[in-house]
Design an enzyme around this catalytic site. Structure first.
Site, PDB file in Angstrom:
ATOM      1  N   HIS A 167       2.396 -29.258  36.849  1.00  0.00           N
ATOM      2  CA  HIS A 167       1.837 -27.910  36.787  1.00  0.00           C
ATOM      3  C   HIS A 167       1.622 -27.419  35.346  1.00  0.00           C
ATOM      4  O   HIS A 167       0.515 -27.195  34.915  1.00  0.00           O
ATOM      5  CB  HIS A 167       2.783 -26.914  37.478  1.00  0.00           C
ATOM      6  CG  HIS A 167       3.149 -27.252  38.873  1.00  0.00           C
ATOM      7  ND1 HIS A 167       2.275 -27.173  39.943  1.00  0.00           N
ATOM      8  CD2 HIS A 167       4.338 -27.651  39.410  1.00  0.00           C
ATOM      9  CE1 HIS A 167       2.898 -27.506  41.055  1.00  0.00           C
ATOM     10  NE2 HIS A 167       4.137 -27.802  40.779  1.00  0.00           N
TER      11      HIS A 167
HETATM   12  O1  RIB Z   1       4.687 -23.220  41.204  1.00  0.00           O
HETATM   13  C1  RIB Z   1       4.850 -24.061  40.094  1.00  0.00           C
HETATM   14  C2  RIB Z   1       5.425 -23.293  38.948  1.00  0.00           C
HETATM   15  O2  RIB Z   1       6.709 -22.791  39.321  1.00  0.00           O
HETATM   16  C3  RIB Z   1       5.675 -24.167  37.701  1.00  0.00           C
HETATM   17  O3  RIB Z   1       5.543 -23.376  36.540  1.00  0.00           O
HETATM   18  C4  RIB Z   1       7.097 -24.599  37.876  1.00  0.00           C
HETATM   19  O4  RIB Z   1       7.734 -24.891  36.626  1.00  0.00           O
HETATM   20  C5  RIB Z   1       7.703 -23.361  38.481  1.00  0.00           C
HETATM   21  O5  RIB Z   1       7.991 -22.450  37.414  1.00  0.00           O
END
Ligand code: RIB
Ligand code: CA
Length: 312
Positions: free
Chosen positions: A242
């Site tokens: 992500h």
């Molecule tokens: O949904 C994914 C996000 O939530 C990413 O930033 C992960 O690190 C969590 O913070």
């Protein structure tokens, strides 16, 4: 001329990989500091994990600040089920020896934006938007001084990963997200629609290990650990990276495509709290406020990321 940024983060293995990518790219990125926020795990752990990550990169001089320890209006929701009890499970890392800065992360955000020429500092939130929203509330004068906010959060076609409707970062602090999305600051959003397309497949994990370096091994160990959640839930072929998409965008924006559209945040309904209501099909006359990404060159992303991690 490298771009001046502040990373606001809740490490989180994927946050940690994003921090490594930024530190490995000094030609493009001047990391002014890191502000930790409560999210994946409580603040005491996210600030420690941010420092552990800087030490993995051999960069103990990076300034790390602790910010807000809870969302604006809700009690904290964490994600140990994804990231483990430390938030950085996988490899065993030593306790950090580099210091935590004494100033509050929100004060660092405000001071840095006031001390640098307007339009020169980019904010890169990788977790709940509590620190950013608090800074905007305490110092409204900083909004026009922010060059851009490039954040990981939200979802449209992918819908939710923490509830059926919401992505984790926005769900944890929807009031903060509403403040940021209504701030008028130029926004670029990396939603699950993009991040679910950059999966650490076995071949990509092997490429990290093949670097033959400690950072390469640690990145592979981190992603080996946190892929479990997405594999069980989505049947994914590996961990979705992500947060590194935010940093990759700063280095090679052409890897990403999206639409400049209106995105608003659900804050009133319990059922859909934290939903990013993205007008992807432009069916309303609501003014566009975000460059909402929809696609990514995944191979290009991983070749950039692997090459840069290999430099550490
Ligand atoms: O949904 C994914 C996000 O939530 C990413 O930033 C992960 O690190 C969590 O913070
Ligand atoms: Ca994060």
């Amino acid at each position: 001329m490298p771009r001046k940024i502040i990373i606001d983060t809740d490490p989180g293995q994927d946050d940690a990989v994003a921090i490594l990518l930024a530190l490995a790219s000094p030609e493009e990125i001047d990391l002014l500091g890191i502000t930790a926020v409560a999210g994946n795990v409580p603040l005491a752990l996210t600030q420690e994990n941010a420092r552990k990550t800087c030490e993995v990169a051999g960069r103990p001089e990076v300034r790390v600040f602790a910010g807000c320890d809870r969302p604006l209006a809700h009690s904290l929701v964490t994600a140990e089920h994804v990231h483990g009890k430390t938030g950085l499970d996988g490899p065993d890392l030593p306790a950090p020896t580099m210091p935590l800065q004494q100033a509050h992360g929100v004060d660092f955000l405000i001071r840095t934006l006031r001390d640098n020429p307007a339009g020169t500092v980019t904010l890169c939130p990788l977790g709940p938007l509590t620190n950013i929203a608090t800074a905007l509330q305490q110092a409204p004068d900083i909004a026009p001084r922010i060059k851009e906010i490039v954040l990981m959060g939200g979802a449209y076609f992918e819908v939710g990963n923490i509830t059926p409707a919401a992505e984790f970062n926005i769900y944890v602090d929807p009031e903060a997200a509403e403040i940021v999305f209504k701030s008028g600051v130029p926004l670029t959003v990396m939603p699950l629609d993009v991040t679910h397309k950059v999966l650490v497949t076995p071949a990509r994990s092997a490429a990290f290990r093949a670097l033959g370096t400690e950072p390469g091994r640690i990145v592979a160990d981190w992603t080996d650990f946190f892929e479990r959640f997405d594999k069980e839930k989505y049947g994914s072929d590996g961990a979705p990276l992500h947060d590194p998409t935010v940093i990759a965008y700063l280095i090679r924006p052409e890897l990403f495509t999206g639409r400049h559209i209106n995105v608003e945040i659900e804050t009133r309904s319990d059922l859909t709290r934290g939903m990013t209501v993205a007008d992807w099909w432009r069916v309303t006359d609501r003014a566009p406020n975000a460059m909402f990404m929809g696609d990514v060159d995944a191979d290009g992303f991983f070749s950039l990321l692997t090459e840069r991690i290999g430099r550490l």
